[in-house]
Scaffold this motif. Structure first.
Motif, PDB file in Angstrom:
ATOM      1  N   GLN A   1      50.512 -15.541  33.234  1.00 34.06           N
ATOM      2  CA  GLN A   1      50.077 -16.669  34.055  1.00 34.06           C
ATOM      3  C   GLN A   1      51.202 -17.255  34.896  1.00 34.06           C
ATOM      4  N   GLU A   2      52.432 -17.210  34.393  1.00 29.22           N
ATOM      5  CA  GLU A   2      53.554 -17.705  35.187  1.00 29.22           C
ATOM      6  C   GLU A   2      53.883 -16.741  36.320  1.00 29.22           C
ATOM      7  N   ASP A   3      53.757 -15.466  36.044  1.00 28.59           N
ATOM      8  CA  ASP A   3      54.058 -14.442  37.036  1.00 28.59           C
ATOM      9  C   ASP A   3      52.983 -14.389  38.122  1.00 28.59           C
ATOM     10  N   VAL A   4      51.724 -14.549  37.712  1.00 22.96           N
ATOM     11  CA  VAL A   4      50.590 -14.506  38.651  1.00 22.96           C
ATOM     12  C   VAL A   4      49.790 -15.791  38.494  1.00 22.96           C
ATOM     13  N   PRO A   5      50.231 -16.875  39.132  1.00 24.57           N
ATOM     14  CA  PRO A   5      49.494 -18.144  39.002  1.00 24.57           C
ATOM     15  C   PRO A   5      48.222 -18.136  39.841  1.00 24.57           C
ATOM     16  N   ASN A   6      47.367 -19.086  39.553  1.00 16.92           N
ATOM     17  CA  ASN A   6      46.154 -19.316  40.352  1.00 16.92           C
ATOM     18  C   ASN A   6      45.158 -18.153  40.293  1.00 16.92           C
ATOM     19  N   TYR A   7      45.217 -17.371  39.232  1.00 20.67           N
ATOM     20  CA  TYR A   7      44.258 -16.290  39.026  1.00 20.67           C
ATOM     21  C   TYR A   7      43.189 -16.823  38.085  1.00 20.67           C
ATOM     22  N   TYR A   8      42.283 -17.614  38.633  1.00 19.96           N
ATOM     23  CA  TYR A   8      41.332 -18.363  37.818  1.00 19.96           C
ATOM     24  C   TYR A   8      40.317 -17.445  37.141  1.00 19.96           C
ATOM     25  N   TYR A   9      39.995 -16.336  37.763  1.00 20.12           N
ATOM     26  CA  TYR A   9      39.129 -15.341  37.109  1.00 20.12           C
ATOM     27  C   TYR A   9      39.720 -14.925  35.769  1.00 20.12           C
ATOM     28  N   ARG A  10      41.016 -14.678  35.746  1.00 16.79           N
ATOM     29  CA  ARG A  10      41.685 -14.307  34.494  1.00 16.79           C
ATOM     30  C   ARG A  10      41.730 -15.480  33.524  1.00 16.79           C
ATOM     31  N   ASP A  11      42.168 -16.635  34.007  1.00 19.95           N
ATOM     32  CA  ASP A  11      42.381 -17.784  33.122  1.00 19.95           C
ATOM     33  C   ASP A  11      41.078 -18.241  32.466  1.00 19.95           C
ATOM     34  N   ASP A  12      40.036 -18.388  33.266  1.00 21.75           N
ATOM     35  CA  ASP A  12      38.752 -18.842  32.726  1.00 21.75           C
ATOM     36  C   ASP A  12      38.091 -17.753  31.893  1.00 21.75           C
ATOM     37  N   GLY A  13      38.225 -16.503  32.358  1.00 15.05           N
ATOM     38  CA  GLY A  13      37.632 -15.394  31.626  1.00 15.05           C
ATOM     39  C   GLY A  13      38.208 -15.241  30.228  1.00 15.05           C
ATOM     40  N   LEU A  14      39.518 -15.415  30.092  1.00 17.79           N
ATOM     41  CA  LEU A  14      40.146 -15.314  28.770  1.00 17.79           C
ATOM     42  C   LEU A  14      39.641 -16.398  27.836  1.00 17.79           C
ATOM     43  N   LYS A  15      39.437 -17.591  28.358  1.00 14.81           N
ATOM     44  CA  LYS A  15      38.924 -18.687  27.523  1.00 14.81           C
ATOM     45  C   LYS A  15      37.503 -18.391  27.053  1.00 14.81           C
ATOM     46  N   VAL A  16      36.677 -17.874  27.956  1.00 13.16           N
ATOM     47  CA  VAL A  16      35.299 -17.553  27.581  1.00 13.16           C
ATOM     48  C   VAL A  16      35.273 -16.375  26.610  1.00 13.16           C
ATOM     49  N   TRP A  17      36.096 -15.361  26.868  1.00 14.55           N
ATOM     50  CA  TRP A  17      36.174 -14.201  25.955  1.00 14.55           C
ATOM     51  C   TRP A  17      36.543 -14.651  24.543  1.00 14.55           C
ATOM     52  N   ASP A  18      37.545 -15.518  24.441  1.00 14.27           N
ATOM     53  CA  ASP A  18      37.981 -15.989  23.125  1.00 14.27           C
ATOM     54  C   ASP A  18      36.870 -16.764  22.422  1.00 14.27           C
ATOM     55  N   ALA A  19      36.135 -17.588  23.181  1.00 20.60           N
ATOM     56  CA  ALA A  19      35.046 -18.359  22.586  1.00 20.60           C
ATOM     57  C   ALA A  19      33.939 -17.440  22.079  1.00 20.60           C
ATOM     58  N   VAL A  20      33.576 -16.451  22.888  1.00 22.67           N
ATOM     59  CA  VAL A  20      32.535 -15.500  22.484  1.00 22.67           C
ATOM     60  C   VAL A  20      32.988 -14.708  21.259  1.00 22.67           C
ATOM     61  N   LYS A  21      34.217 -14.231  21.275  1.00 19.28           N
ATOM     62  CA  LYS A  21      34.708 -13.415  20.167  1.00 19.28           C
ATOM     63  C   LYS A  21      34.767 -14.217  18.875  1.00 19.28           C
ATOM     64  N   ARG A  22      35.164 -15.473  18.954  1.00 23.51           N
ATOM     65  CA  ARG A  22      35.215 -16.312  17.755  1.00 23.51           C
ATOM     66  C   ARG A  22      33.808 -16.521  17.185  1.00 23.51           C
ATOM     67  N   PHE A  23      32.842 -16.759  18.068  1.00 21.79           N
ATOM     68  CA  PHE A  23      31.460 -16.942  17.627  1.00 21.79           C
ATOM     69  C   PHE A  23      30.925 -15.667  16.977  1.00 21.79           C
TER      70      PHE A  23
END
Length: 625
Positions: free
Chosen positions: A415-437
């Motif tokens: 994220q520091e190397d490639v900032p403002n990549y919201y597809y990645r940032d938001d996608g990782l949060k959703v992936w983690d939520a789905v995987k935990r469920f």
């Protein structure tokens, strides 16, 4: 007299009330049998077994059906249940018929048998169909023939083409203001409709002879091109997959063209991704110049249009249609074929395959077919689509559907190397939520890895996906699952692909494609072979004409509309699960998704151009449009 041996399989925990008045009929190529009654006594010994968590037992009973004349090959099995005042319910798994001549036919069911309705079972083999050579397998039915479980609700049974023709468009488009800028061009590789093409460039490809002398004027840190590569500031988008794919040839009056460009991108000192070199083919030489930002403005504008037109076609066919729609359909068909409706994984997945088979069947009949909307308006017709999907299937891997791993494989995970990549940032949060469920649910029903290995329905489901649904994929999908961890990963892939990944690559289409010059669906003039010969007249003659533009405007509008009574991620109104601990896991899932939504909303308040496509409250549960 001839005897047909019938084996009726069912899973435990499949009865409610009293079973009576269920009739079975065999339909062959020559004739049908008489109706045979499966009465109360037929089911008595099956009722004694009770289902326990982590153990799904296949039970069976046998009967003989005697006929006077040969039925031929068995095409169908019909089940009918007459209605009584008592609550009699039965969930049938599968019926196998052995003929007197040694042939065997299997008819998957895995559904409750409704009262006063006829259930028609076709052979398991017949449920899969190879729509085109090399494609993922799809359902063997036309839209009008779809099983009731796979159909749209009544108010959704309106053709896509009719919606396109009838819709009226109104929009205020932010893209119109900035589409010509290099900043907006580069931003779309991160957060546009196709945010999966860009990757870290560690070495300039041999067929893309960009030199430091060419680009030094655009490198802002005073470093050489080689040093910028080592520093991780150079990125690339390569459309090699389009090489040799034929352009749309359906209209003899309007030649259309495709290219396979390579685009080099640079992260500048403002952390913006901007283009610094474009080659419009995979073969360098005097007929394929490298276009640069300091070229004539029309040369550079047209070069960027060619990249975006190529991106449009790869996005629609590979990123969107193949890697969300078709793959999800494979999982859906295998689920219906191999999992009983009382199976916890069936309950977990059913909201995420809702309408997918229906929308895909409709797309095959109206969008991606001879005379369909792609033939009408895009740079690639059915002939080219076949070749493109075949190529993409040769590169598709199971691991590439793991969202975090796919991001990392492109060198885009920092994220520091490639900032403002919201597809990645938001996608990782959703992936983690789905995987935990998913992990919470799996741990409730499977106490250890052995429970997974011994679950015959799960193993049959996974094998069906690999050996049937994805048999044309050059890279094997798993044929079995050996642990709870593997099951969690597998189910997370299915749910994330059907919900979040589809949302990310579908619902921005009108925003990014409605202004046609930003992403032309087709090009009516060939890529320029020299510099300095392009003017605005040439550009206008290259862009799609009014007819094709109208088709594209209509279809991207229809495809980006949420449906009536849309169910978003975390919404399970049917209460498939009744267990308290699963409901608690679902509550925790919703709370986590709420936190992600809140985070995205707060961040978006600070952005001139908000990124909303992976906000959980805007992610439909399934591929339904």
């Amino acid at each position: 007299m001839l005897t047909y041996k019938v084996s009726v399989k069912t899973s435990s925990q499949c009865f409610a009330g009293t079973i009576n008045s269920i009739y079975l009929t065999l339909v062959g190529t020559e004739r049908s049998s008489d109706r045979t009654l499966l009465d109360e006594s037929f089911f008595d010994h099956l009722k004694e077994v009770r289902w326990e968590r982590g153990t799904l037992i296949q039970l069976s009973n046998n009967l003989d059906i005697t006929v006077k004349e040969e039925l031929g090959d068995i095409l169908l099995v019909k089940l009918e249940r007459e209605s009584y005042f008592c609550n009699d319910q039965w969930n049938c798994s599968c019926i196998t018929v052995k003929t007197p001549f040694g042939k065997s036919f299997e008819f998957p069911c895995y559904h409750w048998i409704p009262e006063n309705k006829e259930v028609v079972l076709r052979t398991g083999k017949g449920r899969w169909r190879e729509w085109h050579t090399g494609f993922p397998m799809s359902i063997d039915a036309s839209f009008s023939e779809l099983p009731q479980d796979a159909q749209f609700e009544i108010d959704k049974n309106l053709s896509i083409k009719t919606k396109v023709i009838n819709n009226k468009l109104y929009w205020t488009d932010f893209v119109m203001e900035d589409w010509k800028t290099d900043k907006m061009f580069g931003y779309q590789f991160l957060n546009g409709c196709n945010p999966v093409m860009i990757k870290k460039c560690e070495e300039i490809p041999g067929n893309f002879p960009v030199t430091h002398v060419m680009v030094k004027g655009f490198l802002e840190r005073g470093l050489t091109l080689e040093d910028e590569l080592k520093a991780g500031n150079i990125y690339i988008a390569d459309y090699e997959i389009l090489k040799d794919v034929p352009a749309n040839a359906t209209d003899p009056k309007t030649p259309q063209y495709l290219a396979a460009p390579i685009c080099l991108l640079y992260k500048n000192t403002f952390n913006h991704i901007v283009p610094i070199a474009i080659q419009l083919s995979q073969t360098p030489g005097k007929d394929s110049p490298i276009f640069l930002p300091n070229d004539d403005q029309y040369d550079w504008m047209l070069a960027k249009m060619w990249v975006k037109s190529s991106d449009f076609n790869v996005h629609q066919i590979v990123t969107h249609f193949l890697r969300t729609h078709l793959i999800t359909e494979v999982f859906a068909i295998a689920m219906y074929r191999k999992l009983s409706s009382v199976h916890p994984v069936y309950k977990l997945l059913i909201p995420h395959v809702r309408y997918t088979i229906a929308i895909n069947t409709l797309a095959r009949e109206e969008l991606i077919c001879t005379g369909g909307i792609f033939d009408e308006a895009c740079g690639i017709d059915v002939t080219g689509i076949k070749q493109l999907v075949q190529k993409a299937m040769g590169r598709l891997t199971y691991e590439s559907l793991w969202f975090p791993d796919e991001i990392k494989a492109r060198g885009m995970d920092n994220q520091e190397d490639v900032p403002n990549y919201y597809y990645r940032d938001d996608g990782l949060k959703v992936w983690d939520a789905v995987k935990r469920f998913v992990s919470n649910v799996v741990e409730i029903y499977y106490k250890n890895d052995e429970n997974v290995k011994e679950d015959t329905e799960i193993q049959a489901f996974v094998l069906d996906v690999s050996c049937n649904g994805m048999k044309n994929c050059d890279h094997d999908f798993p044929k079995s699952l050996e642990s709870r961890e593997q099951l969690v990963q597998y189910l997370t892939v299915i749910i994330f692909t059907a919900s979040a990944q589809h949302a990310a690559v579908n619902f921005g289409q009108f925003h990014w494609y409605a202004w046609i010059p930003n992403s032309p669906s087709t090009m009516r003039k060939p890529p320029p072979k020299t510099k300095g010969d392009v003017d605005m007249k040439y550009i206008m003659e290259s862009l799609p004409d009014r007819w094709r533009s109208c088709w594209i405007l209509g279809i991207v509008w229809v495809l980006t509309q949420f449906q009536k009574n849309e169910l978003f991620l975390g919404m399970y109104p049917e209460d498939y699960f009744t267990e308290v601990d699963v409901k608690d896991a679902l509550k925790t899932f919703r709370e986590k998704l709420g936190e992600v939504t809140k985070f995205i909303n707060i961040r978006n308040e600070e952005l001139k151009l908000p990124y909303v496509y992976l906000s959980p409250d805007k992610i439909p549960n399934s591929v339904a449009i």
